[in-house]
Write an enzyme that holds these catalytic residues in place. Structure first.
Site, PDB file in Angstrom:
ATOM      1  N   LYS A 191      33.294  34.673  30.156  1.00  0.00           N
ATOM      2  CA  LYS A 191      33.144  36.093  30.505  1.00  0.00           C
ATOM      3  C   LYS A 191      34.548  36.656  30.722  1.00  0.00           C
ATOM      4  CE  LYS A 191      32.876  39.198  33.254  1.00  0.00           C
ATOM      5  NZ  LYS A 191      33.778  40.379  33.138  1.00  0.00           N
ATOM      6  N   GLU A 267      40.424  30.152  41.339  1.00  0.00           N
ATOM      7  CA  GLU A 267      41.862  30.431  41.434  1.00  0.00           C
ATOM      8  C   GLU A 267      41.936  31.905  41.799  1.00  0.00           C
ATOM      9  OE1 GLU A 267      43.964  28.038  41.005  1.00  0.00           O
ATOM     10  OE2 GLU A 267      43.079  26.632  39.581  1.00  0.00           O
ATOM     11  N   CYS A 302      49.499  36.195  39.379  1.00  0.00           N
ATOM     12  CA  CYS A 302      48.977  35.701  40.661  1.00  0.00           C
ATOM     13  C   CYS A 302      50.074  35.040  41.477  1.00  0.00           C
ATOM     14  CB  CYS A 302      47.820  34.743  40.427  1.00  0.00           C
ATOM     15  SG  CYS A 302      48.231  33.440  39.278  1.00  0.00           S
ATOM     16  N   GLU A 401      47.980  41.911  48.130  1.00  0.00           N
ATOM     17  CA  GLU A 401      48.389  41.578  46.767  1.00  0.00           C
ATOM     18  C   GLU A 401      48.347  42.872  45.957  1.00  0.00           C
ATOM     19  OE1 GLU A 401      45.737  39.303  44.167  1.00  0.00           O
ATOM     20  OE2 GLU A 401      47.495  38.141  43.605  1.00  0.00           O
TER      21      GLU A 401
HETATM   22  P1  NAD Z   1      38.783  40.531  39.573  1.00  0.00           P
HETATM   23  O1  NAD Z   1      38.434  39.592  40.651  1.00  0.00           O
HETATM   24  O2  NAD Z   1      38.513  41.951  39.757  1.00  0.00           O
HETATM   25  O3  NAD Z   1      38.050  40.121  38.227  1.00  0.00           O
HETATM   26  C1  NAD Z   1      38.103  38.825  37.705  1.00  0.00           C
HETATM   27  C2  NAD Z   1      36.890  38.577  36.854  1.00  0.00           C
HETATM   28  O4  NAD Z   1      35.738  38.600  37.692  1.00  0.00           O
HETATM   29  C3  NAD Z   1      36.651  39.639  35.777  1.00  0.00           C
HETATM   30  O5  NAD Z   1      36.175  39.027  34.612  1.00  0.00           O
HETATM   31  C4  NAD Z   1      35.577  40.500  36.401  1.00  0.00           C
HETATM   32  O6  NAD Z   1      34.781  41.163  35.456  1.00  0.00           O
HETATM   33  C5  NAD Z   1      34.767  39.473  37.154  1.00  0.00           C
HETATM   34  N1  NAD Z   1      33.944  40.030  38.243  1.00  0.00           N
HETATM   35  C6  NAD Z   1      34.182  41.152  38.973  1.00  0.00           C
HETATM   36  N2  NAD Z   1      33.191  41.352  39.851  1.00  0.00           N
HETATM   37  C7  NAD Z   1      32.303  40.348  39.692  1.00  0.00           C
HETATM   38  C8  NAD Z   1      31.056  40.012  40.291  1.00  0.00           C
HETATM   39  N3  NAD Z   1      30.534  40.751  41.276  1.00  0.00           N
HETATM   40  N4  NAD Z   1      30.418  38.908  39.875  1.00  0.00           N
HETATM   41  C9  NAD Z   1      30.937  38.133  38.898  1.00  0.00           C
HETATM   42  N5  NAD Z   1      32.090  38.410  38.269  1.00  0.00           N
HETATM   43  C10 NAD Z   1      32.780  39.504  38.662  1.00  0.00           C
HETATM   44  O7  NAD Z   1      40.316  40.236  39.284  1.00  0.00           O
HETATM   45  P2  NAD Z   1      41.216  40.931  38.174  1.00  0.00           P
HETATM   46  O8  NAD Z   1      41.555  42.294  38.683  1.00  0.00           O
HETATM   47  O9  NAD Z   1      40.650  40.771  36.841  1.00  0.00           O
HETATM   48  O10 NAD Z   1      42.506  40.005  38.227  1.00  0.00           O
HETATM   49  C11 NAD Z   1      43.448  40.136  39.201  1.00  0.00           C
HETATM   50  C12 NAD Z   1      43.290  39.058  40.245  1.00  0.00           C
HETATM   51  O11 NAD Z   1      43.270  37.768  39.647  1.00  0.00           O
HETATM   52  C13 NAD Z   1      44.418  39.026  41.209  1.00  0.00           C
HETATM   53  O12 NAD Z   1      43.922  38.969  42.520  1.00  0.00           O
HETATM   54  C14 NAD Z   1      45.168  37.748  40.887  1.00  0.00           C
HETATM   55  O13 NAD Z   1      45.847  37.163  41.932  1.00  0.00           O
HETATM   56  C15 NAD Z   1      44.095  36.880  40.382  1.00  0.00           C
HETATM   57  N6  NAD Z   1      44.645  35.844  39.510  1.00  0.00           N
HETATM   58  C16 NAD Z   1      44.716  34.567  39.978  1.00  0.00           C
HETATM   59  C17 NAD Z   1      45.231  33.543  39.212  1.00  0.00           C
HETATM   60  C18 NAD Z   1      45.290  32.150  39.724  1.00  0.00           C
HETATM   61  O14 NAD Z   1      45.380  31.244  38.929  1.00  0.00           O
HETATM   62  N7  NAD Z   1      45.232  31.918  41.007  1.00  0.00           N
HETATM   63  C19 NAD Z   1      45.669  33.827  37.918  1.00  0.00           C
HETATM   64  C20 NAD Z   1      45.592  35.132  37.442  1.00  0.00           C
HETATM   65  C21 NAD Z   1      45.062  36.124  38.265  1.00  0.00           C
END
Ligand code: NAD
Ligand code: MN
Length: 497
Positions: A191, A267, A302, A401
């Site tokens: 997804k 993550e 991240c 963040e």
């Molecule tokens: P997000 O949490 O908004 O979305 C991540 C994914 O989750 C997307 O595919 C989104 O559609 C899905 N999602 C959103 N709501 C959901 C729900 N209710 N149920 C199931 N899935 C859902 O994050 P983002 O804005 O896409 O990415 C940014 C974040 O990702 C930052 O906080 C960053 O730190 C983190 N990040 C972490 C790492 C790591 O390895 N630790 C790497 C890259 C990004």
């Protein structure tokens, strides 16, 4: 890598034909509802494609296909060497299509084309190849039993894995999950983020071409609260692997508890401290690294080094050096190979970052450089890399963040104070330590609560080492052999002889 210019990539972008449908059980399909959402490029606001808006019904369809092929064993019970061969073929196809994939990534989420090629595509290849190469070299165990007993400790694929990934490194994040998940024999439903679905959709066709059986890899574009939630609540999904924000990670734990107690591996976010002592071996190098740590990928990383902790005695000198270093990171057209700072992924994120820049000023921090939007390309979303000094660790720009090019400089007077500030955060993803004192470096590395610690550098890492977070930055690890823990269940089999 061949060297191209801006005109080349602009021409390639014009000629692209972009697939926006979901991929279920080996074929591209519209969403059951026939609904789509628009994919807009942050580079200049151009319309890229209409994307299938998958929902519950599509999730059901994909899980059914994934489960059926898993039980049939076409992939799950294939010899590890056979799975290796297919995944290596997939990697070769990704390489062959690398320029198109890189271009899709750049158009979709705004990162510089050079990074898309040299970081994203290269990292994806490395991840898939490394996991594939590992799978026929991992052995199970025999327990040290008394005579008359044989205790087998084996690992089995978990079954149906849903991988929910973010938009900042769309293909790399997907590959960190897909590599080990597929190598171990699972069926996967990917997804992608609604903000960056294009490369995941394209990847599905390459997987089919490589010979992955139908149903083993499905791709469901759509919104998190719709198709993401449907997968996370699904009673026939065995494991969710996630990269994204801490808020959504917590939500996934709730969904798992409300449904089948599926395993949830996360993550999540970070607010990583980059700690510079006065005795750093080379302050110019440290300053350049500090600038890169917040500017690379527009700060949408991240592990961004978003809190720069500087020993008070070198504060003025060091801020001057970082300000100078930030000048070489300025937004440009992401399709220009010379650009090192691209566009911000979408309007929401753009406004969020500018909001934090305003908030930092309201709270009394001082802007050293940047502080505003930029317009290297008309109708695009660009922000000048920004550095704040006079920050204390309780201001919003130090606690939250931001996920953008906004750096907060905080000073400290002793090692103890540096540790206290570094750990005063709910996150624990990464930390940098700059010092020439070996003992201090080791003491700091132990004291900082983070999954990755970098000494006299920023952002070390490779497929050979695990990556992930302490505290609210997540659980479990991507990369290295440790990643396989997430995609397998342990079984103890006792045989009486
Ligand atoms: P997000 O949490 O908004 O979305 C991540 C994914 O989750 C997307 O595919 C989104 O559609 C899905 N999602 C959103 N709501 C959901 C729900 N209710 N149920 C199931 N899935 C859902 O994050 P983002 O804005 O896409 O990415 C940014 C974040 O990702 C930052 O906080 C960053 O730190 C983190 N990040 C972490 C790492 C790591 O390895 N630790 C790497 C890259 C990004
Ligand atoms: Mn996009």
């Amino acid at each position: 890598m061949k060297t191209y210019n801006l005109a080349h990539w602009q021409q390639q972008a014009k000629e692209l034909s972009i697939e926006g449908r979901a991929f279920i059980n080996g074929e591209y399909l519209n969403a059951s509802s026939q609904q789509t959402f628009e994919c807009i490029s942050p580079i200049d606001g151009r319309h890229l494609a209409n994307i299938a808006m998958c929902q519950l019904e599509d999730a059901d369809k994909a899980v059914l296909a994934a489960r059926a092929v898993f039980e049939k064993g076409t992939w799950s019970k294939a010899a590890p060497a056979k799975r290796k061969k297919t995944l290596l073929k997939l990697a070769d196809l990704i390489e062959k299509n690398g320029e198109e994939l890189a271009l899709l990534e750049t158009l979709d989420m705004g990162k510089p084309i050079s990074d898309a090629l040299n970081v994203d595509i290269a990292g994806t290849l490395r991840s898939i190849r490394w996991s594939a190469e590992a799978i026929d070299k991992i052995y199970d165990q025999v327990a040290p039993t008394p005579e008359g007993q044989l205790g087998l400790i084996t690992r089995e694929a978990v079954g149906v894995v849903a991988a929910i990934v973010p938009w900042n490194f769309p293909l790399v994040m997907a590959s960190w999950k897909l590599g080990p998940a597929l190598a171990a024999g699972n069926s996967v439903i990917l997804k992608p983020s609604e903000k960056s679905p294009l490369t995941a959709i394209k990847l599905a066709a390459l997987a089919k071409e490589a010979g992955l059986p139908d149903g083993v890899l499905n791709v469901l574009p759509g919104f998190g609260h719709e198709v993401g939630k449907a997968l996370a609540l699904h009673n026939d999904v065995d494991t969710i692997v996630f990269t994204g924000s801490t808020a959504i990670a917590k939500q996934l734990l709730i969904y798992a508890g409300q449904s089948n107690m599926k395993r949830v591996w996360m993550e999540a976010g970070g607010k990583s401290p980059n700690i510079v002592f006065a005795d750093a071996p080379n302050l110019d190098e440290a300053a350049q690294a500090a600038a890169g740590a917040i500017c690379f990928n527009q700060g949408e990383v991240c592990t961004a080094g978003s809190r720069l902790l500087v020993e008070t005695s070198i504060k003025d000198e060091f801020i001057k050096k970082v300000t100078e270093a930030m000048k070489s990171w300025q937004p440009g057209n992401p399709l220009d190979p010379k650009t090192n700072v691209g566009a911000i992924v979408d309007q929401t994120q753009f406004e969020r970052i500018l909001g934090y820049i305003n908030k930092g000023q309201d709270e009394g921090a001082k802007i050293c450089c940047g502080g505003d939007k930029a317009t290297p390309v008309a109708n695009g979303l660009y922000i000048q890399p920004t550095m704040f000094s006079e920050v204390n660790n309780s201001m919003a720009i130090a606690t939250d963040e931001i996920f953008g090019p906004v750096l907060s400089v905080i000073t400290f007077n002793s090692m103890e104070e540096a540790i206290a500030i570094a750990n005063d955060t709910p996150y624990g993803l990464a930390a940098g330590i700059w010092t020439s004192d070996l003992t201090k470096a080791h003491k700091m590395a132990k004291a900082v609560k983070a999954g990755s610690v970098w000494v006299n550098q920023w952002d070390g890492g490779d497929m050979t080492a695990p990556f992930g977070g302490f505290k609210q930055s997540g659980n479990g690890r991507d990369k290295s052999l440790h990643a396989f823990d997430k995609y397998t269940e342990l079984k103890a089999t006792w045989i009486k002889l």
